[in-house]
Design an enzyme around this catalytic site. Structure first.
Site, PDB file in Angstrom:
ATOM      1  N   ASP A  32      -1.737 -17.973   1.474  1.00  0.00           N
ATOM      2  CA  ASP A  32      -2.690 -19.023   1.178  1.00  0.00           C
ATOM      3  C   ASP A  32      -2.981 -20.319   1.783  1.00  0.00           C
ATOM      4  OD1 ASP A  32      -0.133 -20.005   0.228  1.00  0.00           O
ATOM      5  OD2 ASP A  32      -0.062 -20.676  -1.792  1.00  0.00           O
ATOM      6  N   ASP A  78      -4.698  -7.213   5.875  1.00  0.00           N
ATOM      7  CA  ASP A  78      -6.100  -6.749   5.334  1.00  0.00           C
ATOM      8  C   ASP A  78      -6.972  -8.162   5.046  1.00  0.00           C
ATOM      9  OD1 ASP A  78      -8.090  -4.999   5.179  1.00  0.00           O
ATOM     10  OD2 ASP A  78      -7.156  -4.128   2.795  1.00  0.00           O
ATOM     11  N   LYS A 135       4.203 -14.948   1.430  1.00  0.00           N
ATOM     12  CA  LYS A 135       4.441 -15.035   0.394  1.00  0.00           C
ATOM     13  C   LYS A 135       6.183 -15.344  -0.572  1.00  0.00           C
ATOM     14  CE  LYS A 135       2.032 -17.882  -3.006  1.00  0.00           C
ATOM     15  NZ  LYS A 135       1.527 -18.723  -2.562  1.00  0.00           N
ATOM     16  N   ASP A 160     -10.685  -9.395   7.179  1.00  0.00           N
ATOM     17  CA  ASP A 160     -11.695  -9.980   6.226  1.00  0.00           C
ATOM     18  C   ASP A 160     -12.143 -11.552   7.277  1.00  0.00           C
ATOM     19  OD1 ASP A 160     -11.842  -7.651   6.235  1.00  0.00           O
ATOM     20  OD2 ASP A 160     -12.675  -7.332   4.341  1.00  0.00           O
ATOM     21  N   TYR A 205       0.789  -1.048  -0.286  1.00  0.00           N
ATOM     22  CA  TYR A 205       0.192   0.156   0.410  1.00  0.00           C
ATOM     23  C   TYR A 205       0.464   1.255  -0.025  1.00  0.00           C
ATOM     24  CZ  TYR A 205      -4.321  -3.239   1.564  1.00  0.00           C
ATOM     25  OH  TYR A 205      -5.368  -3.872   1.244  1.00  0.00           O
TER      26      TYR A 205
HETATM   27  N1  GGG Z   1     -13.865   1.873   8.582  1.00  0.00           N
HETATM   28  C1  GGG Z   1     -12.634   2.223   7.367  1.00  0.00           C
HETATM   29  C2  GGG Z   1     -13.152   1.866   6.040  1.00  0.00           C
HETATM   30  O1  GGG Z   1     -14.278   2.012   5.104  1.00  0.00           O
HETATM   31  N2  GGG Z   1     -12.624   0.828   5.065  1.00  0.00           N
HETATM   32  C3  GGG Z   1     -12.662  -0.181   4.481  1.00  0.00           C
HETATM   33  C4  GGG Z   1     -11.338  -0.202   3.833  1.00  0.00           C
HETATM   34  O2  GGG Z   1     -11.251  -0.230   2.570  1.00  0.00           O
HETATM   35  N3  GGG Z   1     -10.274  -0.295   4.195  1.00  0.00           N
HETATM   36  C5  GGG Z   1      -9.195  -0.529   3.428  1.00  0.00           C
HETATM   37  C6  GGG Z   1      -8.010  -0.699   4.721  1.00  0.00           C
HETATM   38  O3  GGG Z   1      -8.376  -1.046   5.662  1.00  0.00           O
HETATM   39  O4  GGG Z   1      -7.465  -0.795   4.262  1.00  0.00           O
END
Ligand code: GGG
Length: 356
Positions: free
Chosen positions: A225, A249, A192, A253, A140
């Site tokens: 993976d 990231d 990786k 999730d 990023y």
């Molecule tokens: N809660 C903040 C938000 O909108 N996160 C969504 C998102 O796409 N975040 C990307 C990241 O955390 O780098």
């Protein structure tokens, strides 16, 4: 005489359901703080996509100096269906993370009582892990560019940046957290490095070096993976998981959904040196599909507020907020649709307020 501590909190609702979860969490936070002997001075900044429509930028050029004056920042969500996601994210959240050097993104995932786990056979508390995501560089870093932009021969170059400094400090933060949590005393490092033969080979090497300083902490190194597979196959075996910006990231999730809902996942973007205000946010995005309908789950933001109070040294207030969230979940009352309930955001807030 009772001396009340005062904290200056910047609120950044941002976009979509950010405008619902931030006011909801604010009400709960205000009550918990007052009961815990702290006064909170809130300043709300209406930056985000609506600001972009008016000004062509997501936040003003002096946004960071203005935010710097606060003790902490509570952010809702970023993203709008009519603006490309790379503009919204790179215009607001990522510049704050980088500009304040908020290098440690702490994303806990806990299976609470009363929450349905999509995996079979897991008891409350049996999934209890924290993803420690590198937050200022890696994939990023926004290093790159276009050549022959918009011509048929167009080339896009996006360079990941892994410094020894950045890698070492996030790995060290993960080991320190594993010591403090006193849970399984285990750190899993995710890369990786079989395919990413420079940056992630450096990461693996630094991980081994730092691990040698923490003989009381068990370690494992996994390819991303295999880690994704093992988050589903053996989630209880994870304690602290340290990963690059992109992998952290994605894995956070996954850890959110195996513990019930992304609507329950909080996160802290920390400057451990405390030179800048740290930023706290729910992991979820702006959810345009439900925005404005009063259905957003405020619990991730309330848990993020709890992390914020803990960071500010107000452990009792943080504990009270987490207790209220636990009770609401355990009672299976006032749950929003993402948790299988029919409650509205306001109902969850009322249930939390009644518990505080
Ligand atoms: N809660 C903040 C938000 O909108 N996160 C969504 C998102 O796409 N975040 C990307 C990241 O955390 O780098």
């Amino acid at each position: 005489m009772v001396i009340m501590k005062r904290y200056s909190i910047a609120l950044l609702p941002g976009d979509g359901i950010g405008h619902e979860v931030i006011p909801a969490a604010r009400k709960v936070l205000e009550k918990a703080a007052a009961a815990g002997g702290a006064a909170l001075d809130f300043t709300s900044y209406e930056w985000g996509s609506e600001y972009y429509f008016e000004h062509g930028i997501m936040m003003p050029p002096d946004a960071l100096p203005r935010l710097r004056d606060h003790d902490a920042i509570l952010l809702g969500a970023v993203g709008h269906p009519d603006i490309p996601d790379h503009i919204t994210l790179n215009g607001l959240l990522l510049p704050i993370r980088r500009g304040f050097d908020l290098y440690a993104n702490i994303r806990p995932a806990y299976l609470y009582e009363g929450v349905a786990c999509p995996l079979k056979g897991y008891e409350p508390g049996s999934i209890n892990l924290v993803v420690v995501r590198e937050n200022t560089e890696g994939e990023y870093a926004q290093a790159g560019g276009f050549v022959h932009h918009h011509f048929p021969a167009e080339v896009a170059i996006q360079t990941s940046v892994f410094t020894r400094h950045g890698t070492e400090r996030i790995i060290r933060a993960a080991f320190d957290l594993a010591r403090r949590r006193n849970h399984l005393k285990r750190v899993a490092s995710i890369t990786k490095s079989n395919a990413q033969g420079f940056s992630m080979v450096l990461w693996d090497r630094v991980f081994r070096e730092v691990a040698a300083e923490y003989p009381d902490i068990q370690t494992e190194s996994l390819l991303v993976d295999a880690a994704a597979m093992n988050f589903v196959r053996r989630p209880s075996s994870f304690d602290v998981v340290v990963a690059s910006n992109l992998f952290g990231d994605i894995l956070s999730d996954l850890s959110a959904i195996i513990t019930g809902s992304i609507g329950l996942a909080p996160s802290a973007n920390l400057d451990p040196s405390r030179q800048a205000p740290s930023l706290f946010e729910p992991v979820h995005g702006s959810a345009p599909d439900i925005a404005g309908r009063g259905l957003a789950n405020p619990l991730a933001t309330v848990l993020a507020a709890a992390m914020m109070m803990e960071h500010l040294g107000e452990d009792a207030i943080a504990a009270a907020l987490e207790f209220a969230v636990r009770q609401v979940l355990a009672s299976s009352q006032a749950l929003t649709p993402d948790l299988g309930g029919q409650a509205r955001t306001a109902d969850t807030v009322e249930a939390l307020l009644a518990l505080l």
